[in-house]
Design a protein around this motif. Sequence first.
Motif, short mmCIF file in Angstrom:
data_model
loop_
_atom_site.label_atom_id
_atom_site.label_comp_id
_atom_site.label_asym_id
_atom_site.label_seq_id
_atom_site.Cartn_x
_atom_site.Cartn_y
_atom_site.Cartn_z
N GLU A 1 -10.43 -4.93 -8.76
CA GLU A 1 -9.50 -4.08 -8.06
C GLU A 1 -10.00 -3.86 -6.82
OE1 GLU A 1 -7.84 0.34 -8.52
OE2 GLU A 1 -8.25 -0.77 -10.41
N GLN A 2 -11.30 -3.67 -6.54
CA GLN A 2 -11.78 -3.40 -5.23
C GLN A 2 -11.68 -4.46 -4.18
OE1 GLN A 2 -13.34 -0.45 -3.87
NE2 GLN A 2 -13.23 -1.62 -2.05
N ARG A 3 -11.95 -5.68 -4.78
CA ARG A 3 -11.62 -7.14 -3.97
C ARG A 3 -10.00 -7.05 -3.58
NH1 ARG A 3 -13.96 -11.96 -7.20
NH2 ARG A 3 -13.57 -13.08 -5.17
N PHE A 4 -9.11 -6.85 -4.73
CA PHE A 4 -7.74 -6.93 -4.41
C PHE A 4 -7.42 -6.07 -3.45
CE2 PHE A 4 -3.49 -5.20 -5.82
CZ PHE A 4 -2.83 -6.21 -5.47
N THR A 5 -7.88 -4.74 -3.31
CA THR A 5 -7.23 -3.65 -2.32
C THR A 5 -7.91 -4.02 -1.03
OG1 THR A 5 -9.15 -2.16 -3.00
CG2 THR A 5 -7.17 -1.90 -4.07
N GLU A 6 -9.10 -4.60 -1.00
CA GLU A 6 -9.70 -4.98 0.34
C GLU A 6 -8.95 -6.26 0.94
OE1 GLU A 6 -13.67 -5.92 -0.61
OE2 GLU A 6 -14.31 -4.00 -0.61
N LEU A 7 -8.43 -7.22 -0.04
CA LEU A 7 -7.62 -8.32 0.51
C LEU A 7 -6.16 -7.84 1.09
CD1 LEU A 7 -7.05 -11.68 0.22
CD2 LEU A 7 -6.16 -11.18 -1.91
N LEU A 8 -5.65 -6.74 0.54
CA LEU A 8 -4.43 -6.40 0.92
C LEU A 8 -4.48 -4.93 1.89
CD1 LEU A 8 -2.17 -6.64 -2.41
CD2 LEU A 8 -2.29 -8.12 -0.33
N SER A 9 -5.83 -4.78 2.43
CA SER A 9 -6.02 -3.66 3.28
C SER A 9 -5.30 -3.23 4.53
CB SER A 9 -7.34 -3.42 3.66
OG SER A 9 -7.81 -4.67 4.54
N GLU A 10 -4.38 -4.56 4.93
CA GLU A 10 -3.51 -4.23 6.12
C GLU A 10 -2.26 -3.75 5.66
OE1 GLU A 10 -1.70 -8.05 7.77
OE2 GLU A 10 -3.64 -8.68 6.79
#
Length: 232
Positions: free
Chosen positions: A26-35
Motif C-alpha cells: 500500500e505504501q508503494r502504491f500511494t507513492e506511485l500515485l503521489s502526484e
Amino acid sequence: MSGLSTIGFDADDTLWQNETFFRLTEQRFTELLSEHGAHEVISAKLLEAERRNLRFYGFGVKGFTLSMIETAVEVTNGQVSASVIGEILGFGRQMLQNPVETLPGARETLDQLAGRYRILLITKGDLFDQERKLAQSGLGDYFSAVEIVSDKTPDTYRRIFSRHGDGPERAMMVGNSLKSDIVPAIRAGSWGVYVPHELTWVLEHEEAPEAEPRFRRIASLGALPGLLAQMT
C-alpha cells in the motif's frame, strides 16, 4: 474443557506474517500515485474500493490488486497510464511470491498440541496463495484437515467442526481477527482464543466479546498450551 477435542488455527497473522506485506505494498502504491493525492487520501480510497469489492473478489492478494487498479483509475479520473497499471500488477505478483515467515511460537505450539488434539487450519483468502504459503511454511503435517473458505461465519465453523471434529461445542478457534476467527466461532458454540497481532486490517476490527464465557485472550501463540493446561 475436558471434552475439547479439536482446535482450529487461522493462518495469516496467526501462524505467519501477512498484513505486513499488504501495508508495504500500500505504501508503494500511494507513492506511485503521489502526484494525484496525499498518502492518507489515496489509502482511504483504496480501503473504500476493497470494502466494495469484497463480495465480488473475496479476500486475498488478487482482490487487493484489482482494488488498487480501480483506485488508480478513480484518483486519475480515468487517465492512469498502462505503465502504472503494469507496475500495480507487478506489486501483486511480488506479493504472491513473498517468502513465508512463521510467527514466533507457531511451530512449537503446534508441536505440543498435535498429539493431544485434532488440529485444523481454517483460513480465508485465495486458494492458490494459501496453498503456497502453507507448503512453504513447513507446518502442513500438523493439520488433520485444511479448509480455505470464502468467509468465516458461525455456519462455517459449525460445518467444519462437525465435519472434521466432534462438533463446535468441543472445538476451539485460535486467531488474530476478532471479526473472522473469534466472534463467529463463539456464536457457533465453540471456544475462541484471541491472539492479537500488531497489524490487523481495519476491516477485521470488532469489539472483543469480553463477557462471553468461551472467550479467552493470550499475548502470543506460545501461551496457548499453558492456557489449555489451566482450563482443563
